[in-house]
Design an enzyme around this catalytic site. Structure first.
Site, PDB file in Angstrom:
ATOM      1  CG  HIS A 114       7.679   5.609   2.014  1.00 55.56           C
ATOM      2  ND1 HIS A 114       8.123   5.930   3.279  1.00 55.56           N
ATOM      3  CD2 HIS A 114       7.879   6.708   1.264  1.00 55.56           C
ATOM      4  CE1 HIS A 114       8.554   7.176   3.287  1.00 55.56           C
ATOM      5  NE2 HIS A 114       8.426   7.672   2.069  1.00 55.56           N
ATOM      6  CE  LYS A 148       2.065  -2.958  13.905  1.00 53.29           C
ATOM      7  NZ  LYS A 148       3.315  -2.385  13.424  1.00 53.29           N
ATOM      8  NE  ARG A 149      -5.020   2.678   7.766  1.00 51.33           N
ATOM      9  CZ  ARG A 149      -5.610   3.604   7.005  1.00 51.33           C
ATOM     10  NH1 ARG A 149      -5.479   4.880   7.294  1.00 51.33           N
ATOM     11  NH2 ARG A 149      -6.346   3.264   5.969  1.00 51.33           N
ATOM     12  CE  LYS A 192       0.404  -1.675   8.454  1.00 47.62           C
ATOM     13  NZ  LYS A 192       1.741  -1.090   8.704  1.00 47.62           N
ATOM     14  CB  THR A 236       7.764   4.781  12.337  1.00 49.32           C
ATOM     15  OG1 THR A 236       6.407   4.823  11.880  1.00 49.32           O
ATOM     16  CG2 THR A 236       8.685   5.080  11.189  1.00 49.32           C
ATOM     17  CE  LYS A 261       5.960   6.961  15.748  1.00 46.94           C
ATOM     18  NZ  LYS A 261       4.751   6.972  14.901  1.00 46.94           N
TER      19      LYS A 261
HETATM   20  O1  H53 Z   1       5.531   4.159   5.322  1.00 47.24           O
HETATM   21  C1  H53 Z   1       6.239   4.106   6.549  1.00 47.24           C
HETATM   22  C2  H53 Z   1       6.878   2.757   6.752  1.00 47.24           C
HETATM   23  C3  H53 Z   1       5.847   1.647   6.592  1.00 47.24           C
HETATM   24  C4  H53 Z   1       5.086   1.819   5.275  1.00 47.24           C
HETATM   25  C5  H53 Z   1       4.478   3.206   5.222  1.00 47.24           C
HETATM   26  C6  H53 Z   1       3.666   3.516   3.979  1.00 47.24           C
HETATM   27  C7  H53 Z   1       2.468   4.227   4.116  1.00 47.24           C
HETATM   28  O2  H53 Z   1       2.058   4.614   5.327  1.00 47.24           O
HETATM   29  C8  H53 Z   1       1.707   4.557   2.980  1.00 47.24           C
HETATM   30  C9  H53 Z   1       2.134   4.203   1.725  1.00 47.24           C
HETATM   31  C10 H53 Z   1       3.319   3.503   1.594  1.00 47.24           C
HETATM   32  O3  H53 Z   1       3.764   3.187   0.372  1.00 47.24           O
HETATM   33  C11 H53 Z   1       4.076   3.159   2.718  1.00 47.24           C
HETATM   34  O4  H53 Z   1       4.090   0.841   5.158  1.00 47.24           O
HETATM   35  O5  H53 Z   1       6.497   0.398   6.636  1.00 47.24           O
HETATM   36  O6  H53 Z   1       7.444   2.705   8.025  1.00 47.24           O
HETATM   37  C12 H53 Z   1       7.260   5.220   6.545  1.00 47.24           C
HETATM   38  O7  H53 Z   1       8.314   4.936   5.701  1.00 47.24           O
END
Ligand code: H53
Length: 831
Positions: free
Chosen positions: A373, A564-565, A570, A672, A676
């Site tokens: 991810h 978002k976080r 970001k 994601t 949405k």
């Molecule tokens: O995963 C999302 C992606 C997003 C990515 C996130 C993610 C985390 O929330 C935590 C750890 C990590 O390695 C990745 O930052 O881009 O959409 C689902 O795939």
């Protein structure tokens, strides 16, 4: 309501109050649960009592379907997906369960007849915050789609006693408080004390030869805990399938240590129990892991071993030999957090089932698939060898053996390239030595996937390049998706009704059907209704904003949203540079005619991430100055929504006009939230990053506001000696914005507060804000121009929804089923 509606009366013709779906059955069930479970009657019941009575009413109906599902699976013995994830963010359950079961209307009426407002009970629910952000929410969308597609699946994880912290904003700063989500009890879960497994840690291993002369290994642990199953039923939409989310809670192996107890060490005995429970006590609140934390490795081992032992228990009941474990189960590793599973399955097969190495390795390699991810190097987990050795000595031995056999293969394949073996090794030999969990996952899995086309491509070119060269056939892409049930139907009922009226039912589980909207994109009457839906959601959000922040926002303004976080990549601070640019423009020219905007932010920062916390402070500081400045009143407003969550998201996504997806290209694996928003008719301003690329491709370039460097240009810019200072000097508006922040204008004259942020931007700017600034501002100007033309805007909005079908998690899950898991739907009939 359609297919399950059962109008038979309870009592008379057999409709049970435990399973009946009519208004009358639900009303009686509610009163029954209120009386016999809560011990209350209507006149004295609190909101909590009523909420629980309804939750139990819904849960009875879930359990009915669950039992039917288990029966079906027992008979069919189907191949089953096991999703291993350290995080889940399912959101509140009530609304979705009612919707998926089709009993929203009879329930609303049943409660109404008792003078209770269903919405107030739905609003009361506290969600389980068992995740940080995108990764945990994705896992929850996948559960929804797996059940809806009728795929036999179990989602395993940790039942944290404290989930993600609650975020308060005090004096503009993020303050964390604990999330005691279980305080009032959780009516959706079912404890399974009889389903529990031993979890060993520490100690040493003993190698010996048994009576048959065979080499055996015994792990003599320093301590043993237990993991106990706590199950939550996950219902699909318009089907009877209920899958399980099975979360593990840590307990002492024995409730009290009787040895210590008998020695008179009562205190020590109790302490041991407390210590065991700390394993599942709290979620690590980092979106990317903090490397090297002992308890975190313990948590990972804890839930992985319980989950694998649980699969083995189920496997035994099928009568199949253990050598065929991988035929019954396919196990998906959600990031590297559960990657220890590769070593753990080997351990169970070798030491408990006494398989030989090659057979055990065959089973293991055919069991796991790994989803990556992130490309951010700081998010790729690695564990210091001494830590690993002290907690999981047997696993380390197994990892060394896997590695040594693997590297032999590598050297044979590339005899003249010794560096390659080093790069591929599970062990990072640069001191201090580490175990690279991504390498373990790649070597132990039959499939490896990224989460968007661009991300999967970059994986192959960068962090997993050597693995790609070795095993190109293992690599796949599975672009993320989100569930339209929660994020359209439930969050945006007005849109749901308009879609039902226009397209009929069916789109909810076949999102490509939204294409039918294209025919209406230019119809003025339809456009007007579209705008009404949006307007209604904007008013609803305004109500929430007032409740949460005491700020009044204007629904006629353009809602420009970034939730978002909080992370530098970001680029919430790029958004701020734009806001301050507009502010300066108005201050310079008070008569300026601009499109009124409300900027809405939301998101948590990792508690230890100083720069992200400073960004939150700056957002709030800018909000304070802007919102009280009469010169800009009615034109600019800035809001920071505290404690962003799934629940709050359900208010936010449907109300947005513009969705900000502005990460530095190449950094966001997928995103994601972008999906949405778009599903709810917001237009995206975004970079060519993550899934933005594919969203733009599908909705059409003319319906997407693109700006900024692409991933190639980003790497080149950084490789060729990027100098942010040059951009600062060359752009007067940019210079004014940065100077204003540096002047202390947003900090009551304190020049030092935001100095670290300014310094970083001018000296390093690793995320290229200054390089992208001019293009971003120009693009935002285009957004404003488009918003002034309601027909054009509405058309773009309709087309976004019409063409978003691909981003349903149903599509994503169907692809996993077909290309990775090789599983089939198993429909469930209600007993
Ligand atoms: O995963 C999302 C992606 C997003 C990515 C996130 C993610 C985390 O929330 C935590 C750890 C990590 O390695 C990745 O930052 O881009 O959409 C689902 O795939």
């Amino acid at each position: 309501m359609t297919k399950h509606n059962n109008t038979t009366k309870p009592g008379g013709n057999g409709e049970s109050i435990r399973t009946g779906m009519s208004e009358e059955a639900i009303r009686l069930a509610f009163l029954d649960n209120l009386f016999y479970v809560q011990g209350r009657f209507l006149e004295v019941a609190s909101l909590d009592d009523k909420y629980k009575a309804l939750a139990y009413t819904v849960r009875d109906r879930l359990l009915h379907r669950w039992v039917s599902t288990i029966r079906t699976y027992q008979q069919a013995n189907p191949r089953t997906v096991c999703y291993l994830s350290a995080e889940y963010l399912p959101g509140p359950f009530m609304g979705l369960n009612l919707l998926n079961m089709g009993i929203e209307e009879p329930t609303r009426k049943a409660l109404q007849s008792l003078g209770i407002d269903l919405e107030s009970l739905i609003a009361y629910e506290q969600e389980p915050g068992l995740g940080n952000g995108g990764l945990g929410r994705l896992a929850a969308c996948f559960m929804d789609s797996l059940a809806t597609l009728q795929i036999p699946a179990t989602s395993y994880g940790i039942r944290y006693e404290f989930g993600i912290f609650q975020q308060d904003i005090r004096n503009g700063e993020q303050v964390e408080t604990t999330d005691n989500w279980l305080h009032y009890g959780n009516p959706w879960e079912v404890r399974r004390p009889q389903i529990s497994y031993d979890v060993k840690i520490g100690g040493h291993t003993e190698h010996y030869t048994n009576e048959q002369g065979l080499h055996r290994v015994r792990w003599v642990p320093h301590e043993t805990f237990r993991g106990v199953a706590i199950d939550t039923p996950i219902l699909g939409h318009d089907v009877n399938t209920v899958n399980l989310m099975r979360l593990w809670r840590a307990e002492a192996a024995e409730a009290l240590d009787f040895h210590a107890f008998n020695e008179g060490d009562y205190y020590g005995a109790v302490l041991r129990e407390v210590r065991s429970e700390t394993i599942s006590k709290v979620l690590y609140p980092n979106d990317a892991p903090e490397i090297g934390k002992r308890l975190r490795l313990l948590q990972q081992h804890f839930f992985v071993t319980c989950s694998l032992q649980d699969m083995m228990r189920v496997h035994r009941t099928t009568g199949m030999p253990i050598e065929r474990f991988h035929e019954k189960f396919t196990v998906q590793l959600n990031d590297t957090h559960p990657a220890i599973a590769v070593a753990e399955l080997m351990r169970l097969l070798l030491d408990n089932h006494h398989l030989d190495w090659d057979t055990a390795w065959h089973v293991t390699r055919h069991t796991f698939a790994y989803t990556n991810h992130t490309l951010l190097p700081e998010a790729l987990e690695k564990w210091p060898i001494p830590l690993f050795q002290s907690l999981l000595p047997r696993h380390l031995e197994i990892i060394y053996e896997i590695n040594s056999r693997f590297l032999d293969e590598v050297r044979q394949r590339y005899p003249f390239d010794p560096d390659r073996a080093q790069r591929l090794s599970i062990i990072d030999e640069t001191l201090p030595r580490h175990v690279r969990m991504a390498h373990l996952a790649c070597i132990g899995s039959f499939a490896i996937n990224g989460v968007a086309e661009l991300h999967s491509q970059l994986l192959k070119e960068t962090v997993l390049r050597d693995f790609y060269e070795l095993w190109p056939e293992k690599f796949q892409n599975k672009t993320n998706g989100v569930t339209p049930r929660r994020f359209m139907l439930l969050s945006n009922p007005g849109l749901g009704s308009l879609l039902n009226e226009t397209l009929g039912h069916g789109w909810e589980t076949d999102l490509e059907q939204l294409r039918g909207l294209e025919a209406h994109a230019d119809d003025p009457a339809f456009q007007e209704r579209w705008r009404q839906v949006k307007r209604q959601r904007k008013e609803a959000l305004a109500g929430e904003v007032h409740k949460l922040c005491g700020i009044d926002i204007t629904p006629t303004s353009l809602y420009d949203v970034q939730v978002k976080r909080i992370h530098e990549y970001k680029r919430q601070h790029l958004n701020l540079l734009h806001i301050i640019t507009l502010y300066n423009r108005i201050k310079r020219n008070p008569a300026l005619d601009i499109v009124p905007r409300t900027f809405i932010f939301g998101g948590k920062s990792a508690p230890g991430y100083a720069m992200a916390k400073l960004i939150i402070r700056l957002i709030n500081a800018v909000a304070e100055m802007v919102n009280r400045d009469r010169d800009v009143a009615g034109r600019l407003k800035v809001v920071f929504l505290p404690n962003f969550s799934v629940k709050l998201g359900q208010w936010v996504y449907p109300a947005a006009d513009i969705s900000q997806q502005i990460s530095t290209a190449g950094k966001e694996a997928s995103g994601t939230g972008n999906m949405k928003f778009s599903m709810n008719g917001a237009l995206t301003i975004g970079t060519l990053d993550g899934a933005n690329v594919e969203i733009r491709e599908d909705v059409g370039a003319e319906n997407f506001f693109l700006f900024g460097l692409d991933a190639d240009a980003v790497s080149h810019t950084l490789a060729n000696g990027y100098r942010p200072w040059d951009y600062y000097n060359a752009n007067q508006e940019l210079k004014d914005v940065i100077d204003l922040i540096a002047s202390g204008f947003f900090a009551h004259g304190d020049r030092s507060l935001f100095q670290p942020l300014v310094d970083h931007l001018l000296q390093h700017d690793s995320y290229l804000l200054l390089a992208d600034y001019a293009d971003y501002i120009a693009c935002q100007d285009q957004v404003s121009a488009a918003y002034r033309d309601p027909q054009r805007w509405t058309r773009m909005s309709i087309l976004n929804v019409a063409r978003i079908g691909k981003f349903s998690s149903d599509r994503t899950i169907a692809e996993y089923c077909r290309d990775i898991w090789k599983v089939q739907p198993v429909p469930v009939k209600l007993d």
